[in-house]
Scaffold this active site. Structure first.
Site, PDB file in Angstrom:
ATOM      1  N   TYR A  30      44.448  43.523  37.842  1.00 11.09           N
ATOM      2  CA  TYR A  30      44.316  44.682  38.723  1.00 11.09           C
ATOM      3  C   TYR A  30      44.096  44.178  40.139  1.00 11.09           C
ATOM      4  CZ  TYR A  30      42.490  49.039  40.712  1.00 11.09           C
ATOM      5  OH  TYR A  30      42.282  50.159  41.488  1.00 11.09           O
ATOM      6  N   ASP A  69      43.433  36.547  43.857  1.00  8.37           N
ATOM      7  CA  ASP A  69      42.648  37.762  44.070  1.00  8.37           C
ATOM      8  C   ASP A  69      41.255  37.501  43.507  1.00  8.37           C
ATOM      9  OD1 ASP A  69      41.434  40.181  44.206  1.00  8.37           O
ATOM     10  OD2 ASP A  69      43.057  41.321  43.249  1.00  8.37           O
ATOM     11  N   LYS A  79      34.068  43.500  46.786  1.00 10.06           N
ATOM     12  CA  LYS A  79      32.884  43.662  45.924  1.00 10.06           C
ATOM     13  C   LYS A  79      31.641  42.928  46.460  1.00 10.06           C
ATOM     14  CE  LYS A  79      35.390  45.533  42.151  1.00 10.06           C
ATOM     15  NZ  LYS A  79      36.746  45.227  41.710  1.00 10.06           N
TER      16      LYS A  79
HETATM   17  C1  LIG Z   1      38.072  45.928  42.268  1.00  7.75           C
HETATM   18  C2  LIG Z   1      39.256  45.054  42.466  1.00  7.75           C
HETATM   19  C3  LIG Z   1      40.203  45.302  43.467  1.00  7.75           C
HETATM   20  C4  LIG Z   1      40.194  46.548  44.303  1.00  7.75           C
HETATM   21  O1  LIG Z   1      39.088  46.623  45.120  1.00  7.75           O
HETATM   22  P1  LIG Z   1      38.649  48.083  45.682  1.00  7.75           P
HETATM   23  O2  LIG Z   1      37.530  47.774  46.611  1.00  7.75           O
HETATM   24  O3  LIG Z   1      38.283  48.889  44.496  1.00  7.75           O
HETATM   25  O4  LIG Z   1      39.832  48.637  46.394  1.00  7.75           O
HETATM   26  C5  LIG Z   1      41.198  44.376  43.666  1.00  7.75           C
HETATM   27  N1  LIG Z   1      41.291  43.269  42.908  1.00  7.75           N
HETATM   28  C6  LIG Z   1      40.402  43.005  41.934  1.00  7.75           C
HETATM   29  C7  LIG Z   1      40.529  41.739  41.153  1.00  7.75           C
HETATM   30  C8  LIG Z   1      39.376  43.900  41.663  1.00  7.75           C
HETATM   31  O5  LIG Z   1      38.545  43.666  40.652  1.00  7.75           O
END
Ligand SMILES: *Cc1c(COP(=O)(O)O)cnc(C)c1O
Length: 427
Positions: free
Chosen positions: A142, A237, A265
């Protein structure tokens, strides 16, 4: 749950599905979501007066636990000086210096307001840098909700079985290619089939949105080698893993350097923050020096960066990760042991302070093996845990996080609740 139920009803009249983010609707576990009145340390409290040990930790950010006094005080002081200037401030420089120092591959970094913005901007930059259109991602990973990533995505999209999404044009969907996590051949095949078309490979170096899935030995290095050979930008990511697995994230732990990294995060300390950074040569393509446009009214917001910076400062104290990981390991060991003793098919994927317990024999190495989990059984287990004062993510395909605020007594209480729930599930 009376007050929560009433609030959820009111919400459904004015907010789509009653929620501002899909997983909060508790649809996968057939429950009513609690409305949270407050949180302190490793505990959250709902409006009906229930207390829970919290393993969601706001989906990752709260690595220090909720309402850490030092963070709160810094935010209060910053708020009193004004919440947004739309102009440069010192905390932006301090934050960038901190990130550049901590994360091995980042030479320059720009702040944004969410992980989604970070990945979206990184992809644009990779496309501009390579002058190529397509992106390889992995099934079950994701990367936020930008159009380019909503194809066989993890997190809520996986939980609700949404493989693609209306509203994304065929052209955009066609530029996103899905490979299998931990399968280098599937990546090579896509590269061969799309010669000189691939701008970027984006990957969660430890997948945290199809449950937790660890990279096989040489998977990340293999991606690095392929990307280098074919002039592809490798993007890690690290929105979850950044400052979760250590100050240098997964790239430091596994010793592989991507070209670009996305963060979010934890770096916001519970306020809305994201960042993307990497090789200077690529980052300097951003406007106004370069041609790639990217901007934000609230980017580098002083309040949000203060929460983040204060959090990161505490994380950089000696032995922070050693202590957190040791506590988490002991706890996850016992948690896993309880599943075994109950005779339930369970695969525990864990690293540091994050884990997922899949209701399947396993092994779980990718999207397809994760999807074999018994989600109905998970829903019963989830419901039992909730009723016994333990707040887990309301989906099989999410990580559980241990924070520095999870005390011995809270963890012991959790294990006791778990034994009780498993006993009932078995009978
Ligand atoms: C949570 C998440 C996102 C998206 O971040 P948001 O602040 O919710 O837009 C992108 N990549 C990873 C791996 C994530 O866990």
């Amino acid at each position: 749950m009376e007050k929560s139920e009433r609030l959820f009803q009111r919400a459904q009249a004015v907010i789509p599905s009653g929620v501002n983010s899909p997983v909060r609707a508790f649809k996968a576990v057939n429950g009513t979501p609690p409305y949270i009145a407050g949180a302190q340390g490793c505990y959250i409290y709902d409006v009906d007066g229930n207390e829970y040990v919290d393993f969601v930790c706001s989906w990752g950010p709260m690595i220090l636990g909720h309402a850490h006094p030092q963070v709160i005080q810094a935010v209060q002081e910053a708020a009193a000086r004004g919440t947004s200037f739309g102009a440069n401030c010192e905390i932006e420089v301090k934050m960038a210096e901190f990130i550049v120092n901590a994360v091995p591959s980042i030479e320059k970094v720009r702040m944004v307001s969410s992980g989604t913005e970070a990945t979206m901007s990184a992809i644009r930059l990779a496309r501009a840098y390579t002058d190529r259109p397509k992106v390889i991602k992995f099934e079950g990973c994701y990367h936020g909700h930008a159009d380019s990533f909503l194809s066989k995505a993890g997190s809520g999209a996986m939980t609700f079985g949404i493989p693609g999404t209306p509203g994304v044009t065929p052209a955009t969907a066609g530029d996103t290619l899905n490979a299998q996590y931990n399968d280098l051949d599937s990546v090579q095949q896509l590269i061969d089939e799309n010669k000189d078309q691939i701008a970027a490979i984006i990957v969660e170096p430890v997948a945290g949105n199809m449950g937790v899935v660890l990279p096989r030995e040489n998977f990340l290095q293999g991606l690095r080698d392929m990307a280098s050979e074919h002039g592809i930008v490798l993007i890690f990511d690290e929105v979850i893993t950044g400052f979760r697995l250590g100050l240098g994230g997964a790239q430091e732990l596994f010793g592989v350097r991507p070209d670009l990294t996305t963060l979010g995060k934890i770096i916001g300390g519970g306020l809305p923050v994201g960042a993307f950074g990497g090789k200077q040569e690529i980052m300097d393509m951003l406007a106004p020096q370069g041609p790639v446009y990217q901007a934000g009214t609230l980017s580098g917001n002083p309040l949000a960066l203060t929460a983040g910076y204060e959090t990161l400062s505490i994380l950089s104290e000696r032995a922070f990760y050693a202590e957190l990981n040791a506590r988490a390991e002991k706890f996850f060991n016992e948690f896993e042991e309880n599943f075994k003793e109950a005779g339930l098919a369970c695969t525990a994927n864990r690293i540091g302070s994050m884990a997922c317990f899949f209701f399947t024999d396993g092994p779980v190495t990718d999207y397809r093996s994760a999807a074999r989990s018994d989600t109905a059984l998970f829903a019963s287990y989830f419901d039992g845990m909730m009723k016994n004062g333990v707040y887990l993510a309301p989906s099989q395909f999410e990580a559980a996080f241990v924070s520095a605020a999870h005390s011995e007594s809270a963890l012991a209480r959790t294990l006791e609740a778990q034994r009780k729930v498993l006993e009932r599930l078995r009978s």
